[in-house]
Design a protein around this motif. Structure first.
Motif, mmCIF file in Angstrom:
data_model
loop_
_atom_site.group_PDB
_atom_site.id
_atom_site.type_symbol
_atom_site.label_atom_id
_atom_site.label_comp_id
_atom_site.label_asym_id
_atom_site.label_seq_id
_atom_site.Cartn_x
_atom_site.Cartn_y
_atom_site.Cartn_z
ATOM 1 N N UNK A 241 0.838 -1.209 0.000
ATOM 2 C CA UNK A 241 0.000 0.000 0.000
ATOM 3 C C UNK A 241 0.870 1.255 0.000
ATOM 4 N N UNK A 242 1.886 1.288 0.856
ATOM 5 C CA UNK A 242 2.791 2.438 0.874
ATOM 6 C C UNK A 242 3.378 2.689 -0.517
ATOM 7 N N UNK A 243 3.887 1.637 -1.126
ATOM 8 C CA UNK A 243 4.553 1.785 -2.422
ATOM 9 C C UNK A 243 3.572 2.228 -3.506
ATOM 10 N N UNK A 244 2.406 1.634 -3.520
ATOM 11 C CA UNK A 244 1.416 1.939 -4.552
ATOM 12 C C UNK A 244 0.901 3.376 -4.430
ATOM 13 N N UNK A 245 0.535 3.779 -3.213
ATOM 14 C CA UNK A 245 -0.026 5.112 -3.021
ATOM 15 C C UNK A 245 1.023 6.188 -3.264
ATOM 16 N N UNK A 246 2.245 5.967 -2.781
ATOM 17 C CA UNK A 246 3.306 6.958 -2.991
ATOM 18 C C UNK A 246 3.566 7.154 -4.477
ATOM 19 N N UNK A 247 3.550 6.074 -5.239
ATOM 20 C CA UNK A 247 3.767 6.170 -6.680
ATOM 21 C C UNK A 247 2.612 6.883 -7.368
ATOM 22 N N UNK A 248 1.389 6.502 -7.030
ATOM 23 C CA UNK A 248 0.216 7.083 -7.676
ATOM 24 C C UNK A 248 0.028 8.551 -7.324
ATOM 25 N N UNK A 249 0.372 8.912 -6.088
ATOM 26 C CA UNK A 249 0.147 10.280 -5.610
ATOM 27 C C UNK A 249 1.386 11.169 -5.747
ATOM 28 N N UNK A 250 2.483 10.577 -6.199
ATOM 29 C CA UNK A 250 3.731 11.329 -6.420
ATOM 30 C C UNK A 250 4.212 12.017 -5.147
ATOM 31 N N UNK A 251 4.321 11.228 -4.082
ATOM 32 C CA UNK A 251 4.821 11.768 -2.827
ATOM 33 C C UNK A 251 6.086 11.013 -2.418
ATOM 34 N N UNK A 252 6.871 11.650 -1.570
ATOM 35 C CA UNK A 252 8.104 11.054 -1.065
ATOM 36 C C UNK A 252 7.777 9.958 -0.065
ATOM 37 N N UNK A 253 8.476 8.815 -0.173
ATOM 38 C CA UNK A 253 8.224 7.684 0.724
ATOM 39 C C UNK A 253 9.518 7.163 1.321
ATOM 40 N N UNK A 254 9.524 6.980 2.630
ATOM 41 C CA UNK A 254 10.538 6.193 3.318
ATOM 42 C C UNK A 254 9.867 4.877 3.687
ATOM 43 N N UNK A 255 10.267 3.761 3.099
ATOM 44 C CA UNK A 255 9.554 2.492 3.328
ATOM 45 C C UNK A 255 9.481 2.065 4.787
ATOM 46 N N UNK A 256 10.565 2.246 5.545
ATOM 47 C CA UNK A 256 10.532 1.814 6.944
ATOM 48 C C UNK A 256 11.328 2.751 7.834
#
Length: 216
Positions: free
Chosen positions: A160-175
């Motif tokens: 979910x983190x990976x999918x939403x961050x990609x779709x919404x174009x936001x910065x993500x730190x996985x853990x």
């Protein structure tokens, strides 16, 4: 996060002398403003002094890294879910007018049994609310420990983190807890939350992701 069981200085005219003496690269200039961190117990200094929490340490680091540090408002509390945050975020935005909103949420929802569709929907709604206010968004993820991984919720949340961050174009730190959750000496007796000593490691995990958003 109470994991089961148990967040603009006025510009002055530069003088010729000031123009001839720029700030050193180690003390960069950045835009001021408020940063809002909306999280759960991983960011609320769970069972440790508030001043020892990684968010307070983040403020200290930013204060030393830039001549115009933003003020970091920590709206985190133990047990907070994304549904809780959806109720709180509009008022927080009105109160603080943040230029950056950091979301550290999702683990409580997943552990409590929220399905993938609900997780994606709620995270997307939070990001939409934040972006509609004009704020940038960063998401700090959490890798659910094996002891709390019921019905493969850890894998679901990771996706979910990976999918939403990609779709919404936001910065993500996985853990946020990478390299910490697997070291019992760095955890409280619940085996989940970082000790006071481990807070600096939490900050070091977050810093490469947050630094460009905070001081550039």
């Amino acid at each position: 996060m109470r994991l089961l069981p148990c967040l603009l200085l006025a510009l002055t005219l530069a003088t010729p002398l000031a123009q001839a003496s720029p700030s050193p690269a180690s003390h960069a200039t950045a835009p001021t403003g408020t940063v809002l961190l909306v999280g759960d117990s991983l960011s609320s200094a769970h069972r440790i002094p508030a001043e020892a929490g990684w968010v307070n340490l983040l403020q200290q680091r930013v204060d030393h890294a830039t001549t115009t540090p933003p003020s970091i408002v920590n709206a985190s509390r133990g047990g907070k879910t994304m549904e809780d945050a959806l109720k709180e975020l509009p008022a927080l935005i009105i109160a603080h007018h943040p230029r950056l909103i950091i979301l550290e949420l999702g683990a409580n929802d997943a552990i409590l049994g929220a399905n993938r569709q609900a997780l994606e929907q709620h995270m997307t709604q939070l990001i939409d609310l934040a972006q509609a206010s004009g704020a940038k968004v960063a998401v700090l993820g959490f890798e659910i420990p094996a002891k709390l991984d019921k019905d493969h919720c850890a894998d679901t949340l990771r996706q979910v983190y990976a999918r939403v961050a990609k779709d919404q174009h936001v910065t993500l730190l996985p853990s946020l807890m990478a390299g910490i959750s697997d070291k019992p000496a760095l955890l409280l007796d619940d085996g989940v939350h970082p000790t006071a000593v481990a807070q600096l490691r939490v900050l070091d995990n977050a810093w490469p992701t947050l630094r460009p958003l905070l001081i550039n």
